[in-house]
Design a protein around this motif. Sequence first.
Motif, PDB file in Angstrom:
ATOM      1  N   HIS A  83       0.733  -1.200   0.020  1.00  0.00           N
ATOM      2  CA  HIS A  83      -0.050   0.043   0.109  1.00  0.00           C
ATOM      3  C   HIS A  83       1.077   1.351   0.086  1.00  0.00           C
ATOM      4  N   LEU A  84       2.027   1.301   0.264  1.00  0.00           N
ATOM      5  CA  LEU A  84       3.013   2.225   0.102  1.00  0.00           C
ATOM      6  C   LEU A  84       3.008   2.403  -1.623  1.00  0.00           C
ATOM      7  N   VAL A  85       3.313   1.449  -1.933  1.00  0.00           N
ATOM      8  CA  VAL A  85       3.467   1.562  -3.607  1.00  0.00           C
ATOM      9  C   VAL A  85       2.101   2.009  -4.309  1.00  0.00           C
ATOM     10  N   LEU A  86       0.881   1.560  -3.844  1.00  0.00           N
ATOM     11  CA  LEU A  86      -0.268   1.844  -4.315  1.00  0.00           C
ATOM     12  C   LEU A  86      -0.751   3.223  -3.694  1.00  0.00           C
ATOM     13  N   GLY A  87      -0.457   3.758  -2.548  1.00  0.00           N
ATOM     14  CA  GLY A  87      -0.579   5.081  -2.166  1.00  0.00           C
ATOM     15  C   GLY A  87       0.044   6.110  -3.121  1.00  0.00           C
ATOM     16  N   LYS A  88       1.376   5.637  -3.328  1.00  0.00           N
ATOM     17  CA  LYS A  88       2.021   6.751  -4.488  1.00  0.00           C
ATOM     18  C   LYS A  88       1.239   6.823  -5.637  1.00  0.00           C
ATOM     19  N   MET A  89       0.818   5.656  -6.347  1.00  0.00           N
ATOM     20  CA  MET A  89       0.471   5.536  -7.564  1.00  0.00           C
ATOM     21  C   MET A  89      -1.175   6.149  -7.409  1.00  0.00           C
ATOM     22  N   ASP A  94       5.564  10.754  -0.136  1.00  0.00           N
ATOM     23  CA  ASP A  94       6.079   9.841   0.900  1.00  0.00           C
ATOM     24  C   ASP A  94       5.858  10.463   2.298  1.00  0.00           C
ATOM     25  N   GLU A  95       5.785  11.766   2.455  1.00  0.00           N
ATOM     26  CA  GLU A  95       5.603  12.368   3.656  1.00  0.00           C
ATOM     27  C   GLU A  95       4.143  11.815   4.269  1.00  0.00           C
ATOM     28  N   GLN A  96       3.068  12.166   3.166  1.00  0.00           N
ATOM     29  CA  GLN A  96       1.767  11.892   3.519  1.00  0.00           C
ATOM     30  C   GLN A  96       1.595  10.373   3.934  1.00  0.00           C
ATOM     31  N   LEU A  97       2.357   9.393   3.234  1.00  0.00           N
ATOM     32  CA  LEU A  97       2.227   8.217   3.290  1.00  0.00           C
ATOM     33  C   LEU A  97       2.788   7.753   4.773  1.00  0.00           C
ATOM     34  N   LYS A 102       1.509   6.717  10.794  1.00  0.00           N
ATOM     35  CA  LYS A 102       1.653   7.087  12.093  1.00  0.00           C
ATOM     36  C   LYS A 102       0.131   7.242  12.612  1.00  0.00           C
ATOM     37  N   GLY A 103      -0.840   7.377  11.847  1.00  0.00           N
ATOM     38  CA  GLY A 103      -2.489   7.311  12.144  1.00  0.00           C
ATOM     39  C   GLY A 103      -2.650   8.908  12.094  1.00  0.00           C
ATOM     40  N   LYS A 104      -2.418   9.598  11.084  1.00  0.00           N
ATOM     41  CA  LYS A 104      -2.716  10.933  10.833  1.00  0.00           C
ATOM     42  C   LYS A 104      -2.517  11.582   9.657  1.00  0.00           C
TER      43      LYS A 104
END
Length: 177
Positions: A83-89, A94-97, A102-104
């Motif tokens: 989901h880091l990969v899919l989140g970028k897609m 990176d900072e938002q992920l 961290k739950g925020k």
Amino acid sequence: MKTQFSVPTREQVAPANQAIFDNLQKAIGFVPNLYATIAYSDNGLGRFIAYQNAKTSLTNKEKEAVNLVVSQVNECVYCQSAHLVLGKMNGFTDEQLLDIRKGKSENAKLNALVKLAADITKNRGKADGDLVDDFFAQGYTNENLVDTILLISDKTAMNYLHNLTQVPVDFPLAPAL
């Protein structure tokens, strides 16, 4: 207890799952190990993919935020990595992920969703009333709440499967927090 699970090959799974393997190969270029592991069940992979791909009221970004925070809470390195990969897609930086893990989130609406999804996961379906109130105050609806819970259940199943089987992660490995 069986201490190691192998990832089944196309030839080792039922014909219906072989067709799904072929579709995954065409669509994304490989069959993720965790999906292949679901194929131990003759019917599980098709059923799970249909559930995962069902329409939802959440946006793709919201879905990825929930998937990532749930995977973090459940300590599933496979799903965090995927989901880091899919989140970028889906447009996250990176900072938002990192914030989501961290739950925020700096975005107030997404923050309400991430905090509630993490709390629901940690507390096995129970949630802090203030987090629920904030979720609705940010414009989410009853439909969004139901879809969030369904998404948490989908991701929790995958998290549990990996946490039990420990099949190899075939995505760039999520760094530890």
